[in-house]
Design a protein around this motif. Structure first.
Motif, PDB file in Angstrom:
ATOM      1  N   CYS A 379       0.830  -1.218   0.000  1.00 36.73           N
ATOM      2  CA  CYS A 379       0.000   0.000   0.000  1.00 36.73           C
ATOM      3  C   CYS A 379       0.860   1.262   0.000  1.00 36.73           C
ATOM      4  O   CYS A 379       0.412   2.324   0.453  1.00 36.73           O
ATOM      5  N   SER A 380       2.083   1.168  -0.503  1.00 34.75           N
ATOM      6  CA  SER A 380       3.006   2.296  -0.420  1.00 34.75           C
ATOM      7  C   SER A 380       2.497   3.521  -1.174  1.00 34.75           C
ATOM      8  O   SER A 380       2.805   4.656  -0.812  1.00 34.75           O
ATOM      9  N   ARG A 381       1.710   3.326  -2.226  1.00 34.81           N
ATOM     10  CA  ARG A 381       1.186   4.488  -2.952  1.00 34.81           C
ATOM     11  C   ARG A 381       0.226   5.290  -2.085  1.00 34.81           C
ATOM     12  O   ARG A 381       0.145   6.519  -2.211  1.00 34.81           O
ATOM     13  N   SER A 382      -0.516   4.613  -1.233  1.00 33.03           N
ATOM     14  CA  SER A 382      -1.412   5.329  -0.323  1.00 33.03           C
ATOM     15  C   SER A 382      -0.614   6.170   0.658  1.00 33.03           C
ATOM     16  O   SER A 382      -0.959   7.328   0.940  1.00 33.03           O
ATOM     17  N   LEU A 383       0.477   5.619   1.186  1.00 31.48           N
ATOM     18  CA  LEU A 383       1.319   6.366   2.113  1.00 31.48           C
ATOM     19  C   LEU A 383       1.948   7.578   1.421  1.00 31.48           C
ATOM     20  O   LEU A 383       1.971   8.682   1.974  1.00 31.48           O
ATOM     21  N   CYS A 384       2.448   7.357   0.205  1.00 29.36           N
ATOM     22  CA  CYS A 384       3.085   8.461  -0.533  1.00 29.36           C
ATOM     23  C   CYS A 384       2.073   9.527  -0.923  1.00 29.36           C
ATOM     24  O   CYS A 384       2.384  10.728  -0.900  1.00 29.36           O
ATOM     25  N   THR A 385       0.868   9.115  -1.288  1.00 33.46           N
ATOM     26  CA  THR A 385      -0.170  10.089  -1.638  1.00 33.46           C
ATOM     27  C   THR A 385      -0.501  10.966  -0.443  1.00 33.46           C
ATOM     28  O   THR A 385      -0.620  12.200  -0.568  1.00 33.46           O
ATOM     29  N   ALA A 386      -0.664  10.359   0.731  1.00 33.88           N
ATOM     30  CA  ALA A 386      -0.949  11.137   1.938  1.00 33.88           C
ATOM     31  C   ALA A 386       0.172  12.138   2.215  1.00 33.88           C
ATOM     32  O   ALA A 386      -0.076  13.305   2.552  1.00 33.88           O
ATOM     33  N   TYR A 387       1.406  11.693   2.071  1.00 35.90           N
ATOM     34  CA  TYR A 387       2.567  12.559   2.287  1.00 35.90           C
ATOM     35  C   TYR A 387       2.536  13.753   1.344  1.00 35.90           C
ATOM     36  O   TYR A 387       2.719  14.901   1.755  1.00 35.90           O
ATOM     37  N   ARG A 388       2.309  13.512   0.079  1.00 33.73           N
ATOM     38  CA  ARG A 388       2.349  14.583  -0.920  1.00 33.73           C
ATOM     39  C   ARG A 388       1.166  15.546  -0.755  1.00 33.73           C
ATOM     40  O   ARG A 388       1.303  16.753  -0.971  1.00 33.73           O
ATOM     41  N   GLN A 413      -6.035   7.106   6.829  1.00 33.87           N
ATOM     42  CA  GLN A 413      -5.334   6.723   8.053  1.00 33.87           C
ATOM     43  C   GLN A 413      -3.954   7.373   8.117  1.00 33.87           C
ATOM     44  O   GLN A 413      -3.531   7.868   9.169  1.00 33.87           O
ATOM     45  N   ALA A 414      -3.248   7.357   6.987  1.00 33.58           N
ATOM     46  CA  ALA A 414      -1.920   7.963   6.957  1.00 33.58           C
ATOM     47  C   ALA A 414      -1.991   9.475   7.162  1.00 33.58           C
ATOM     48  O   ALA A 414      -1.160  10.058   7.872  1.00 33.58           O
ATOM     49  N   VAL A 415      -2.971  10.127   6.539  1.00 33.90           N
ATOM     50  CA  VAL A 415      -3.137  11.576   6.707  1.00 33.90           C
ATOM     51  C   VAL A 415      -3.358  11.916   8.174  1.00 33.90           C
ATOM     52  O   VAL A 415      -2.769  12.875   8.706  1.00 33.90           O
ATOM     53  N   ILE A 416      -4.195  11.145   8.859  1.00 34.20           N
ATOM     54  CA  ILE A 416      -4.471  11.405  10.280  1.00 34.20           C
ATOM     55  C   ILE A 416      -3.188  11.364  11.099  1.00 34.20           C
ATOM     56  O   ILE A 416      -2.914  12.259  11.913  1.00 34.20           O
ATOM     57  N   GLN A 417      -2.377  10.327  10.886  1.00 32.48           N
ATOM     58  CA  GLN A 417      -1.164  10.165  11.693  1.00 32.48           C
ATOM     59  C   GLN A 417      -0.112  11.216  11.358  1.00 32.48           C
ATOM     60  O   GLN A 417       0.575  11.721  12.246  1.00 32.48           O
ATOM     61  N   LEU A 418       0.014  11.568  10.072  1.00 29.78           N
ATOM     62  CA  LEU A 418       0.961  12.614   9.703  1.00 29.78           C
ATOM     63  C   LEU A 418       0.523  13.962  10.273  1.00 29.78           C
ATOM     64  O   LEU A 418       1.354  14.742  10.756  1.00 29.78           O
ATOM     65  N   CYS A 419      -0.763  14.249  10.228  1.00 23.72           N
ATOM     66  CA  CYS A 419      -1.271  15.504  10.801  1.00 23.72           C
ATOM     67  C   CYS A 419      -1.010  15.559  12.297  1.00 23.72           C
ATOM     68  O   CYS A 419      -0.643  16.606  12.838  1.00 23.72           O
ATOM     69  N   SER A 420      -1.198  14.440  12.971  1.00 24.64           N
ATOM     70  CA  SER A 420      -0.966  14.405  14.413  1.00 24.64           C
ATOM     71  C   SER A 420       0.485  14.737  14.732  1.00 24.64           C
ATOM     72  O   SER A 420       0.774  15.484  15.681  1.00 24.64           O
ATOM     73  N   LEU A 553       3.627   5.392  12.270  1.00 23.59           N
ATOM     74  CA  LEU A 553       2.783   5.372  11.070  1.00 23.59           C
ATOM     75  C   LEU A 553       2.368   3.931  10.786  1.00 23.59           C
ATOM     76  O   LEU A 553       3.204   3.086  10.472  1.00 23.59           O
ATOM     77  N   ASN A 554       1.086   3.677  10.905  1.00 21.16           N
ATOM     78  CA  ASN A 554       0.557   2.330  10.673  1.00 21.16           C
ATOM     79  C   ASN A 554      -0.699   2.417   9.822  1.00 21.16           C
ATOM     80  O   ASN A 554      -1.378   3.455   9.789  1.00 21.16           O
ATOM     81  N   ILE A 555      -1.004   1.348   9.133  1.00 26.04           N
ATOM     82  CA  ILE A 555      -2.251   1.260   8.375  1.00 26.04           C
ATOM     83  C   ILE A 555      -2.909  -0.076   8.688  1.00 26.04           C
ATOM     84  O   ILE A 555      -2.242  -1.058   9.019  1.00 26.04           O
ATOM     85  N   PHE A 556      -4.235  -0.087   8.609  1.00 25.15           N
ATOM     86  CA  PHE A 556      -4.998  -1.289   8.892  1.00 25.15           C
ATOM     87  C   PHE A 556      -5.561  -1.838   7.584  1.00 25.15           C
ATOM     88  O   PHE A 556      -6.261  -1.127   6.854  1.00 25.15           O
ATOM     89  N   THR A 557      -5.226  -3.070   7.284  1.00 24.06           N
ATOM     90  CA  THR A 557      -5.727  -3.734   6.083  1.00 24.06           C
ATOM     91  C   THR A 557      -6.130  -5.159   6.445  1.00 24.06           C
ATOM     92  O   THR A 557      -5.747  -5.685   7.494  1.00 24.06           O
ATOM     93  N   ARG A 558      -6.900  -5.776   5.578  1.00 21.96           N
ATOM     94  CA  ARG A 558      -7.192  -7.199   5.721  1.00 21.96           C
ATOM     95  C   ARG A 558      -6.327  -7.943   4.707  1.00 21.96           C
ATOM     96  O   ARG A 558      -6.035  -7.416   3.629  1.00 21.96           O
ATOM     97  N   THR A 559      -5.890  -9.135   5.041  1.00 23.50           N
ATOM     98  CA  THR A 559      -5.027  -9.910   4.155  1.00 23.50           C
ATOM     99  C   THR A 559      -5.746 -11.159   3.673  1.00 23.50           C
ATOM    100  O   THR A 559      -6.573 -11.737   4.386  1.00 23.50           O
ATOM    101  N   LEU A 560      -5.395 -11.556   2.467  1.00 25.78           N
ATOM    102  CA  LEU A 560      -5.932 -12.778   1.875  1.00 25.78           C
ATOM    103  C   LEU A 560      -4.768 -13.576   1.319  1.00 25.78           C
ATOM    104  O   LEU A 560      -4.091 -13.135   0.388  1.00 25.78           O
TER     105      LEU A 560
END
Length: 652
Positions: A379-388, A413-420, A553-560
């Motif tokens: 999910c690295s693109r989600s983390l990078c998008t939040a950062y940018r 989730q990433a935006v919340i933690q970066l803002c904090s 910085l953490n994210i919650f996902t479900r795995t399959l």
């Protein structure tokens, strides 16, 4: 009567006199910012920053310091810490002599619009082509630092250097800039379907018969209807020029994956503005494996085109640093390298929803092994998008407020933690369903300031906001949901659309845009990566990895796990981020876990041995599976060449 008629004349005369005296006064009273901060004129940005911190602590008004000195220290730091402003300051004498038009061009956009001869670094006539292109590269870097796109012309004339800068900059985004190599020619021929352009067969690497468990589709349509689990998907019998074979570890199911399954987007190539540029959507050859984002390990590579040779080492160094080129060390991939798929919206998906994947090495970015957990890499693109989004928009400062929807998904989730961490207040909208309270509790634990219900009740929404007026809004849904965010913004605020799950653009009223001065932006990580390069992308990942390592910085996902892939579990995973929650469920992105590093290493040896035998012309013994040993599907039981793991067979 005379006194009345003379008064305006006296006023105008006084104004004119003061206007004429102002430049001379400014020149005589200009202070030396370097002396004020106590640094040399050759000081680095870090030295300037450290000197400012020391002075600021000593002379802050709250500590009894002089307010005027404090203000001047701030001005000095703001000027010298910015490369463009510092360059303008260092040319202070020339600025005072240049007149109002030139002063405006130098000051506007922090000096990005200064096209004078002093800024143009001289003319480039009399140099060979390599040195000319090296000078152009330096000029382009200076211009890129300012991140501006307009050009101001003085009397409709620009210097040779400034004109070349403008031409290079205006080619960006059209697919017409950079240094064109044989690699580019080959890759472009694949995208445009150009016949007669291909690498020689000597560049290919033969592969043994390989099959993989993959999520594929034979036609475009509703992802839940057209996607199928294929436990024996055949791979190509060789690696073409520039291709690599990946053992996939994990991949995330996101909106772009589903969109590319639903439609090829190539129809857009026939309409403006897309038909006016060379950046086209690539045709997807069906049947195809889904997946645009994932992390894997290289287990085989094709041969690369040799580097061009130069008699002069200085020319080789210049060529290596030319715009649009990368060094061989940066570009080439080796076996056992960890890689992720680079964002590239217009290219066909690399097909990473499978245990094995064959793709072009240029589509991949080498990353440090285990720098991030698998779910974070996937999910690295989600983390990078939040950062940018937080870095590039809203001109945010500590104490500011942002608002976002779909806050319970990885980007949110990433935006919340970066803002904090940045001391920015966050207002987070999540679906109004039975799982709201559970979602709210989880997001508050991550550092959310407020968590509100996202519904069509505008009056309730505004009442819940109270006096909060955010400076920045981040829209993941589009349509009416995005419009509600715009209404909540303070005057002069910015609405950034980074996804449109509704398929609709937010419709802003004229009053919001004209009288509230609300700005609407669109953000695409693929475009950012194209403009800033893979090194900047990797550096961003390193920064995020440090936060993950420190558990900030953490994210919650479900795995399959791949061993659990069935038609029903696949359909459930495709909609897990859209489901209506109850008190026990939570909307989550699904991450497919395809394998482990140990299994990838084992398979590398098996494939390498098989390739060696094929190249040596050794006979095969039927089509029996060989040399696979015991492999473990991600989190599953040990299996020998089962449907859940890649299979290698000898050619009959």
């Amino acid at each position: 009567i005379n006194s009345i008629t003379n008064q305006p004349t006296q006023i105008v005369t006084s104004f004119a006199a003061s206007s004429q005296e102002r430049p001379a006064k400014a020149m005589t009273s200009t202070m030396d910012y370097y002396t004020l901060l106590g640094v040399e004129k050759t000081a680095t940005t870090d030295q300037i920053r450290n000197a400012y911190k020391e002075k600021a602590m000593k002379h802050h008004p709250d500590r009894g310091g002089d307010q005027t000195l404090w203000t001047n220290l701030q001005k000095a730091y703001d000027t010298l810490s910015d490369l463009q402003r510092r360059a303008v300051y260092d040319r202070g004498v020339a600025e005072a002599e240049g007149g109002a038009e030139r002063q405006f061009a130098q000051k506007f956009g922090e000096g990005a619009f200064d096209l004078s001869d002093s800024q143009a670094r001289g003319r480039k006539g009399g140099m060979n082509i390599l040195k000319q292109m090296e000078e152009v590269r330096k000029d382009e870097e200076r211009l890129k630092d300012s991140n501006r796109t307009a050009v101001i012309q003085s009397e409709f004339q620009m210097t040779h250097s400034a004109g070349f800068e403008a031409w290079l900059r205006n080619q960006q985004g059209l697919g017409k800039h950079g240094f064109y190599t044989a690699e580019d020619l080959l890759r472009e021929s694949k995208i445009n379907g150009t016949d007669g352009i291909e690498a020689t067969g000597s560049m290919n690497t033969p592969l043994p018969p390989l099959t993989a468990t993959a999520i594929r589709y034979e036609s475009h349509g509703n992802p839940e209807e057209v996607l199928r689990v294929d436990n024996a998907y055949p791979l190509p019998d060789e690696l073409g020029h520039g291709q690599v074979l990946l053992y996939m570890l994990a991949a995330c199911a996101n909106e772009e994956d589903l969109l590319r399954v639903q439609t090829p987007l190539t129809i857009l190539n026939n309409f403006p503005p897309f038909n006016r540029t060379k950046l086209k959507w690539e045709e997807i050859e069906l049947p195809a494996v889904a997946g645009v984002e994932g992390v894997g390990i290289v287990i085989a590579t094709a041969k690369d085109v040799p580097e061009p040779k130069f008699e002069d080492e200085s020319q080789a160094e210049i060529m290596k640093n030319l715009p649009g080129t990368r060094s061989k060390e940066d570009e080439s991939l080796e076996v056992k390298d960890w890689v992720i798929a680079l964002p590239d919206a217009r290219r066909a998906p690399i097909g990473c929803w499978g245990t094995l994947c064959v793709c072009d090495a240029s589509r991949l970015l080498k990353v440090p092994a285990q720098m991030l957990p698998l779910q974070h890499y996937a999910c690295s693109r989600s983390l990078c998008t939040a950062y940018r989004l937080l870095e590039d928009y809203g001109n945010l400062r500590p104490g500011d407020t942002i608002i976002q929807n779909a806050a319970d998904l990885p980007i949110g989730q990433a935006v919340i933690q970066l803002c904090s961490m940045l001391k920015i207040r966050s207002i987070n909208l999540v679906p109004d369903d039975d799982g709201f309270e559970r979602t709210k509790e989880l997001l508050m634990q991550l550092g959310a300031t407020h968590v509100l219900r996202d519904n069509a009740k505008l009056a309730d929404f505004l009442e819940a906001l109270g006096s909060e007026m955010p400076r920045l809004a981040l829209d993941s849904l589009g349509g009416d949901a995005g419009k509600r965010l715009a209404i909540a913004l303070r005057p002069g605020g910015s609405l950034v659309v980074h996804a449109m799950q509704s398929g609709q653009v937010p419709q802003l009223s004229p009053s919001l845009m004209m009288y509230q001065q609300i700005s609407l932006y669109g953000f695409n990580l693929s475009q950012w990566t194209t403009e800033n390069g893979r090194e900047a992308y990797l550096q961003m990942l390193r920064t995020l990895a440090e936060l993950v390592k420190e558990d900030r910085l953490n994210i919650f996902t479900r795995t399959l796990k791949v061993g659990d892939l069935t038609e029903s579990t696949l359909a459930d995973s495709l909609s897990s981020h859209r489901r209506v929650q109850d008190a026990k469920s939570f909307r989550e992105r699904t991450v497919f876990l395809f394998g482990e590093e140990a299994a990838a290493n084992d398979m590398y040896f098996e494939v390498a041995e098989a390739i060696r035998k094929i190249e040596d012309g050794e006979d095969s013994d039927g089509d029996e599976a060989f040399g696979m040993g015991s492999h473990t599907a991600a989190g599953g039981e040990s299996k020998s060449a089962s449907a859940a793991t890649p299979a290698v067979k000898r050619a009959s």
